[in-house]
Write a protein that holds these residues in place. Structure first.
Motif, PDB file in Angstrom:
ATOM      1  N   UNK A 346      74.621  73.358 -45.107  1.00  0.00           N
ATOM      2  CA  UNK A 346      73.802  72.626 -44.131  1.00  0.00           C
ATOM      3  C   UNK A 346      72.397  72.493 -44.698  1.00  0.00           C
ATOM      4  N   UNK A 347      71.598  71.619 -44.072  1.00  0.00           N
ATOM      5  CA  UNK A 347      70.209  71.454 -44.501  1.00  0.00           C
ATOM      6  C   UNK A 347      69.299  71.266 -43.295  1.00  0.00           C
ATOM      7  N   UNK A 348      68.085  70.827 -43.542  1.00  0.00           N
ATOM      8  CA  UNK A 348      67.065  70.749 -42.492  1.00  0.00           C
ATOM      9  C   UNK A 348      67.320  69.634 -41.483  1.00  0.00           C
ATOM     10  N   UNK A 349      68.353  68.824 -41.693  1.00  0.00           N
ATOM     11  CA  UNK A 349      68.672  67.734 -40.772  1.00  0.00           C
ATOM     12  C   UNK A 349      69.967  67.988 -39.996  1.00  0.00           C
ATOM     13  N   UNK A 350      70.590  69.134 -40.217  1.00  0.00           N
ATOM     14  CA  UNK A 350      71.913  69.368 -39.648  1.00  0.00           C
ATOM     15  C   UNK A 350      71.948  70.662 -38.830  1.00  0.00           C
ATOM     16  N   UNK A 351      72.891  70.758 -37.897  1.00  0.00           N
ATOM     17  CA  UNK A 351      73.047  72.015 -37.166  1.00  0.00           C
ATOM     18  C   UNK A 351      73.287  73.175 -38.125  1.00  0.00           C
ATOM     19  N   UNK A 352      72.806  74.349 -37.752  1.00  0.00           N
ATOM     20  CA  UNK A 352      72.988  75.532 -38.578  1.00  0.00           C
ATOM     21  C   UNK A 352      74.478  75.886 -38.690  1.00  0.00           C
ATOM     22  N   UNK A 353      74.853  76.398 -39.864  1.00  0.00           N
ATOM     23  CA  UNK A 353      76.255  76.698 -40.136  1.00  0.00           C
ATOM     24  C   UNK A 353      76.824  77.689 -39.129  1.00  0.00           C
ATOM     25  N   UNK A 354      76.077  78.740 -38.855  1.00  0.00           N
ATOM     26  CA  UNK A 354      76.591  79.764 -37.940  1.00  0.00           C
ATOM     27  C   UNK A 354      76.823  79.192 -36.542  1.00  0.00           C
ATOM     28  N   UNK A 355      76.037  78.219 -36.142  1.00  0.00           N
ATOM     29  CA  UNK A 355      76.259  77.554 -34.858  1.00  0.00           C
ATOM     30  C   UNK A 355      77.542  76.725 -34.901  1.00  0.00           C
ATOM     31  N   UNK A 356      77.771  76.010 -35.990  1.00  0.00           N
ATOM     32  CA  UNK A 356      78.998  75.227 -36.152  1.00  0.00           C
ATOM     33  C   UNK A 356      80.228  76.132 -36.048  1.00  0.00           C
ATOM     34  N   UNK A 357      80.088  77.375 -36.549  1.00  0.00           N
ATOM     35  CA  UNK A 357      81.196  78.329 -36.523  1.00  0.00           C
ATOM     36  C   UNK A 357      81.239  79.177 -35.255  1.00  0.00           C
ATOM     37  N   UNK A 358      80.430  78.847 -34.273  1.00  0.00           N
ATOM     38  CA  UNK A 358      80.458  79.594 -33.024  1.00  0.00           C
ATOM     39  C   UNK A 358      80.078  81.050 -33.197  1.00  0.00           C
ATOM     40  N   UNK A 359      79.170  81.315 -34.142  1.00  0.00           N
ATOM     41  CA  UNK A 359      78.672  82.668 -34.434  1.00  0.00           C
ATOM     42  C   UNK A 359      79.790  83.588 -34.931  1.00  0.00           C
ATOM     43  N   UNK A 360      80.749  83.006 -35.637  1.00  0.00           N
ATOM     44  CA  UNK A 360      81.898  83.756 -36.148  1.00  0.00           C
ATOM     45  C   UNK A 360      81.592  84.222 -37.576  1.00  0.00           C
ATOM     46  N   UNK A 361      81.406  85.526 -37.742  1.00  0.00           N
ATOM     47  CA  UNK A 361      81.064  86.076 -39.053  1.00  0.00           C
ATOM     48  C   UNK A 361      82.191  85.875 -40.070  1.00  0.00           C
ATOM     49  N   UNK A 362      83.439  85.967 -39.643  1.00  0.00           N
ATOM     50  CA  UNK A 362      84.548  85.744 -40.562  1.00  0.00           C
ATOM     51  C   UNK A 362      84.469  84.358 -41.207  1.00  0.00           C
ATOM     52  N   UNK A 363      84.210  83.364 -40.385  1.00  0.00           N
ATOM     53  CA  UNK A 363      84.130  82.000 -40.896  1.00  0.00           C
ATOM     54  C   UNK A 363      82.906  81.815 -41.794  1.00  0.00           C
ATOM     55  N   UNK A 364      81.807  82.469 -41.416  1.00  0.00           N
ATOM     56  CA  UNK A 364      80.592  82.373 -42.232  1.00  0.00           C
ATOM     57  C   UNK A 364      80.821  82.997 -43.605  1.00  0.00           C
ATOM     58  N   UNK A 365      81.470  84.157 -43.641  1.00  0.00           N
ATOM     59  CA  UNK A 365      81.794  84.791 -44.922  1.00  0.00           C
ATOM     60  C   UNK A 365      82.663  83.886 -45.786  1.00  0.00           C
TER      61      UNK A 365
END
Length: 528
Positions: A346-365
């Motif tokens: 993601x970048x400064x124009x897009x939703x944060x990655x962790x938000x896209x993943x619903x605050x799911x640490x498994x998906x973030x990893x």
């Protein structure tokens, strides 16, 4: 006003900040004499091998680090944060705009040869560059050549008909603004009292440049040379795809070809000053469109990669990631054999990655493990390594960076923190060996320590429809990355000798058998 290439005699411009005898000599008769094909041939050997595979960090200056307690991020704060970035393993910094501007984001510039006083001074910026270089980091700066602020002196002179500034922008007189020449009126604004129309696709206060103007191109060269002479290692060009928009040009204008020619010309000029300068650009489109621009830059941001990884991880479907990566890399290197992919989540124009993943640490990893084991230059948006949350509007995907007590800098609270009130700060995550920060740090260092991950070729392995598996191979090393997209445990034979270099859970590799846990990533160095 009909756009035209101005016919001039030899133009001499003194370059601001350089010795008095340094001049830029331009002969307009030959200025645009090179075609796209000729420029591509001239630049065929242009490359920046030293940066291949290195990890970049994208900083939004106002939000990153406050050095003086005024609740605004500044350049000195970034300098004081270099040890943090060095420890993380960062080798390149991309700074969002630092020029004077009437807005907080600074993508509408009023002076291209200055630093916004809110951020500091030219001396502060030079110190940042020098300190970064001491840590073997490069610094690239955002350069916005598609448009300026409506407050820029050039535009104010242009709308009053002053030469040569009237040709710096997409300005058309009322009598020339006919529907047969300009059938698409979207993005055009009328100044009735001036009897003119001007083009501003993004916002009325961001009037767009007319890159057909030779004198404007000379100004651009002056700007690029100024910053390169100060020590900047390259540029990130904003909105490169929009320099020649179809809506801003007269009907039947070959906008694609003109875009290509302009950016190749700027690349040629930058490389003439510093052959190792690095130029990366934003062409926010599909891979087929992006391919046409690949020769004009060392790198282009891979938006398809970001989309496919986030969608694939969310859906548990890795197949589209494989297809997208293979097709994109093939397309880019066909036109530019030395192309370096600029991959990101993601970048400064897009939703944060962790938000896209619903605050799911498994998906973030999982997503970050893919990012940091792929070919190209991974870009990390500041705070991503802390699990930052954020969604539109833009201010809330650019929230202040959380340093914590005991840091050399403070959090620049220029706006209230909404999404990250419960996000652990730097100090807390550095002390927690299981934090996302340590996940990022470990993978970045492993990447830099293994040549196969930095520069190796990539091929895909057929393990399972739920496991993204690929091999990175260099002359002296072979690494295999495995990413389990499902909530099931997989056990499969892997008939090679080797060792586990990195893993996110309790999977194993023993007696030529791999056990990979749900949502786990495993990195294996193959020894046979």
């Amino acid at each position: 006003m009909m756009k035209k290439i101005l016919s001039l005699l030899i133009v001499l411009l003194i370059i601001t900040g350089c010795a008095p005898d340094e001049v830029l000599t331009v002969d307009p008769e030959t200025y645009e004499s090179l075609s796209v094909d000729e420029l591509e041939e001239k630049l065929i050997d242009s490359r920046v091998d030293k940066l291949e595979g290195q990890v970049f960090y994208n900083i939004f200056p106002k939000s990153f680090a406050d050095s003086n307690g005024d609740n605004r991020g500044d350049i000195e704060g970034i300098t004081l944060s270099l040890d943090y970035l060095d420890n993380l393993g960062i080798k390149g910094l991309w700074l969002n705009p630092i020029h004077p501007s009437p807005t907080y984001h600074r993508y509408d510039v009023t002076d291209y040869l200055a630093v916004d006083p809110e951020l500091g001074t030219i001396d502060d910026f030079v110190e940042l560059i020098e300190q970064a270089h001491e840590r073997e980091m490069v610094v690239i700066m955002d350069m916005v050549l598609n448009h300026s602020s409506s407050s820029h002196p050039w535009f104010q002179k242009a709308i009053n008909g002053e030469e040569p500034y009237v040709d710096y922008y997409r300005i058309v007189k009322d009598e020339d603004f006919t529907s047969d020449l300009y059938p698409n009126r979207e993005g055009w604004y009328h100044l009735e009292n001036k009897g003119i129309w001007y083009y501003a696709a993004f916002w009325s206060e961001m009037p767009e440049f007319n890159a057909d103007s030779v004198e404007l191109r000379i100004e651009f060269r002056k700007i690029l040379k100024y910053w390169l002479d100060l020590g900047v290692d390259g540029f990130r060009y904003d909105a490169a795809y929009h320099l020649y928009d179809s809506a801003e040009a007269e009907i039947r204008t070959p906008t694609m070809q003109r875009n290509q020619q302009f950016w190749l010309e700027m690349k040629d000029y930058v490389k003439s000053i510093n052959p190792e300068a690095y130029v990366v650009a934003e062409v926010w489109s599909d891979s087929k469109t992006v391919q046409a621009y690949s020769s004009g830059f060392d790198s282009l941001f891979n938006f398809d990669f970001a989309t496919k990884v986030l969608e694939g991880v969310n859906r548990g479907q890795p197949l589209e990631i494989l297809t997208s990566i293979l097709n994109h890399q093939r397309a880019m290197t066909e036109r530019n054999p030395n192309f370096l992919d600029a991959i990101f989540l993601s970048n400064h124009d897009q939703p944060r990655v962790m938000t896209v993943f619903g605050n799911d640490r498994n998906k973030m990893n999982l997503a970050s493990s893919i990012l940091l084991t792929m070919p190209g230059n991974p870009y990390i948006y500041y705070g991503e390594e802390l699990g930052y949350l954020g969604n539109k509007p833009d201010e809330q995907i650019r929230e202040p960076f959380l340093w914590g007590e005991g840091s050399r800098v403070t959090t620049p609270l220029w706006e209230p923190i909404k999404f990250n009130t419960n996000t652990a700060d730097v100090q807390a995550q550095q002390q927690d060996s299981n934090s996302l920060y340590h996940h990022y740090r470990s993978l970045i260092h492993i990447r830099h320590e293994n040549e196969a991950l930095l520069k190796g070729e990539m091929s895909f392995l057929n393990i399972s429809s739920n496991v993204l598996a690929y091999e990175r191979t260099s002359e002296n090393q072979r690494m295999v990355a495995l990413h389990n997209f499902s909530n099931q445990r997989f056990v499969f034979d892997f008939n090679h000798e080797g060792r586990v270099v990195f893993q996110t859970k309790a999977g194993s590799f023993f007696n030529k058998q791999v056990v990979i846990e749900p949502y786990e990533s495993i990195l294996i160095e193959v020894n046979d």
